[in-house]
Scaffold this active site. Structure first.
Site, PDB file in Angstrom:
ATOM      1  N   ASP A 190     -33.554 -15.632 -56.326  1.00 55.01           N
ATOM      2  CA  ASP A 190     -32.608 -16.096 -55.313  1.00 55.01           C
ATOM      3  C   ASP A 190     -31.181 -15.846 -55.830  1.00 55.01           C
ATOM      4  O   ASP A 190     -30.882 -14.746 -56.297  1.00 55.01           O
ATOM      5  CB  ASP A 190     -32.863 -17.577 -54.982  1.00 55.01           C
ATOM      6  CG  ASP A 190     -32.127 -18.051 -53.727  1.00 55.01           C
ATOM      7  OD1 ASP A 190     -32.662 -17.884 -52.629  1.00 55.01           O
ATOM      8  OD2 ASP A 190     -31.001 -18.559 -53.862  1.00 55.01           O
ATOM      9  N   TYR A 328     -22.010 -19.393 -51.179  1.00 59.11           N
ATOM     10  CA  TYR A 328     -22.173 -18.381 -50.129  1.00 59.11           C
ATOM     11  C   TYR A 328     -20.802 -17.928 -49.617  1.00 59.11           C
ATOM     12  O   TYR A 328     -20.603 -16.746 -49.325  1.00 59.11           O
ATOM     13  CB  TYR A 328     -23.011 -18.941 -48.979  1.00 59.11           C
ATOM     14  CG  TYR A 328     -24.480 -19.070 -49.284  1.00 59.11           C
ATOM     15  CD1 TYR A 328     -25.387 -18.105 -48.863  1.00 59.11           C
ATOM     16  CD2 TYR A 328     -24.975 -20.167 -49.986  1.00 59.11           C
ATOM     17  CE1 TYR A 328     -26.740 -18.219 -49.133  1.00 59.11           C
ATOM     18  CE2 TYR A 328     -26.328 -20.291 -50.274  1.00 59.11           C
ATOM     19  CZ  TYR A 328     -27.204 -19.312 -49.834  1.00 59.11           C
ATOM     20  OH  TYR A 328     -28.546 -19.422 -50.118  1.00 59.11           O
ATOM     21  N   HIS A 380     -41.053 -17.239 -52.806  1.00 56.31           N
ATOM     22  CA  HIS A 380     -39.644 -17.134 -53.142  1.00 56.31           C
ATOM     23  C   HIS A 380     -39.268 -17.966 -54.364  1.00 56.31           C
ATOM     24  O   HIS A 380     -38.458 -17.548 -55.179  1.00 56.31           O
ATOM     25  CB  HIS A 380     -38.812 -17.562 -51.930  1.00 56.31           C
ATOM     26  CG  HIS A 380     -37.344 -17.372 -52.119  1.00 56.31           C
ATOM     27  ND1 HIS A 380     -36.769 -16.124 -52.216  1.00 56.31           N
ATOM     28  CD2 HIS A 380     -36.327 -18.258 -52.255  1.00 56.31           C
ATOM     29  CE1 HIS A 380     -35.465 -16.252 -52.380  1.00 56.31           C
ATOM     30  NE2 HIS A 380     -35.171 -17.542 -52.420  1.00 56.31           N
TER      31      HIS A 380
END
Length: 402
Positions: A190, A328, A380
């Site tokens: 990630d 982000y 994930h």
């Protein structure tokens, strides 16, 4: 909110300070009060996950969280390993540091992602640092460093802009140098994969190589077309076409990343509502949500209810729903495309990852690809879901780096 104990800042800014997690009981009581006071919406109008996390899943989660869940268990697990705080670029960085008893152990720094934390890596600590007790040999041993990214967990929250993945990668090199390591390897999934790729771009002389379970290997034109939802380009192999379709599906459901990349402060409500925060954290990707929903239906495979709530509760107690999202906003790079990594690389492809990277794309993205393997099971959050398989991958991947 949560009180933790670290020795006070030292005169030497390079000092490593011991750290211990100590959450006041009043904070846990307040969390339960807020859960019980949740105002619920009506049920979704579909019978699948196409409208997000089902109401029934969240009601089961809330019932368990407010009654039977015990934070003290994971607090004890955290405190059972050595935790520290160090100041880098005027920011406190929390990290777990375990030195193996095997003197030739390979130093390894492992980076978590979003919506994750060092809790993702707790299951891999013992097998990596003490391999002879877990089916391995002394030659498989690692000295392990597991930091909390800025704005996550027990690390400090940046108060100014500039803490993007490039800076985090540079900070990790600083951390490993201050710990005295003359060489090391790095691993990530990630966000951790982006930070680790950037370590491989920056290529400090101490870095021997990297391992990733979310390779930045998607060709730029493929990435752009899939983001736009365009038909698959001509000339793709069956494997490449399958990966392309996986990317198209993911990009249709990546609302959470777009929100955090543009309006992280609009998530203020997640600092006030534990159920609001939990619902958002659960909805990362379709396969992970299905896995978590099954856990709260009593069908444990990979993750338990406690696993899920250990991580969510850490976000709540540290009030990092918003601060973690700002990463982000800081990021200016495409997540999945090649970054220009120049060091040796190992790649593990898990079947329920966002996409399965074909070997030829990995070879193109990583000119020094030393290891590539498709794993039988896992998604994930590979270290968290399938720790035994993940540990086996790291042992095999890094054999060539020793």
């Amino acid at each position: 909110m949560t009180q933790t104990s670290a020795t006070p800042p030292a005169a030497d800014p390079n000092a490593v300070r011991p750290f211990r997690v100590e959450v006041p009981e009043a904070d846990l009581a307040e969390l339960r009060r807020r859960i019980n006071a949740t105002r619920w919406p009506e049920r979704e109008t579909v019978t699948d996950h196409s409208q997000g996390v089902p109401l029934a899943t969240m009601e089961k989660l809330a019932r368990y969280w407010a009654t039977d869940y015990d934070w003290r268990k994971v607090e004890a697990r955290l405190n059972a390993v050595p935790n520290f705080i160090i100041e880098i670029d005027d920011l406190d960085i929390h990290f777990i540091h375990i030195r193996s008893k095997h003197e030739n152990a390979l130093p390894l720094i492992v980076t978590h992602g979003w919506p994750g934390s060092v809790i993702e890596q707790l299951k891999i600590i013992e097998p990596l640092t003490n391999p002879t007790a877990h089916g391995g040999s002394a030659s498989d041993a690692f000295h392990l460093v597991i930091p909390s990214m800025p704005g996550y967990g027990f690390s400090g929250k940046p108060t100014t802009t500039g803490w993007g993945p490039e800076r985090i990668a540079r900070a990790w090199t600083t951390l490993m140098r201050r710990l005295g390591y003359k060489h090391f390897v790095a691993q990530g999934g990630d966000w951790g994969s982006v930070v680790t790729d950037l370590l491989g771009v920056q290529a400090p002389p101490e870095l021997l190589g990297i391992h990733t379970n979310m390779p930045g290997a998607i060709p730029a034109d493929i990435n752009q077309a899939s983001f736009a939802g365009a038909p698959a380009p001509s000339g793709l192999s069956d494997e490449e076409r399958s990966t392309y379709e996986q990317l198209v599906f993911f990009y249709k459901h990546v609302y959470y990343a777009l929100w955090m990349a543009t309006r992280p402060q609009t998530m203020t409500g997640f600092a006030d509502s534990p159920i609001g925060l939990a619902t958002f954290l659960l909805d990362h990707d379709a396969r992970s949500l299905e896995l978590i929903a099954r856990a709260f239906d009593g069908k444990t495979e990979g993750l338990t209810r406690d696993d899920v709530l250990d991580n969510v509760t850490l976000f709540w107690l540290t009030n990092t729903g918003v601060s973690s999202a700002r990463l982000y906003w800081e990021n200016k790079l495409a997540f999945f495309t090649p970054k220009g990594v120049s060091v040796p690389v190992a790649v593990s492809v898990f079947p329920d990852e966002l996409y399965q990277t074909p070997r030829n794309w990995a070879e193109r993205a990583y000119p020094k690809l030393m290891y590539y393997n498709k794993v039988a099971k896992g998604g994930h959050f590979a270290a968290w879901e399938q720790p035994e398989l993940f540990v086996a991958e790291l042992r095999a991947a890094f054999k060539t780096f020793r």
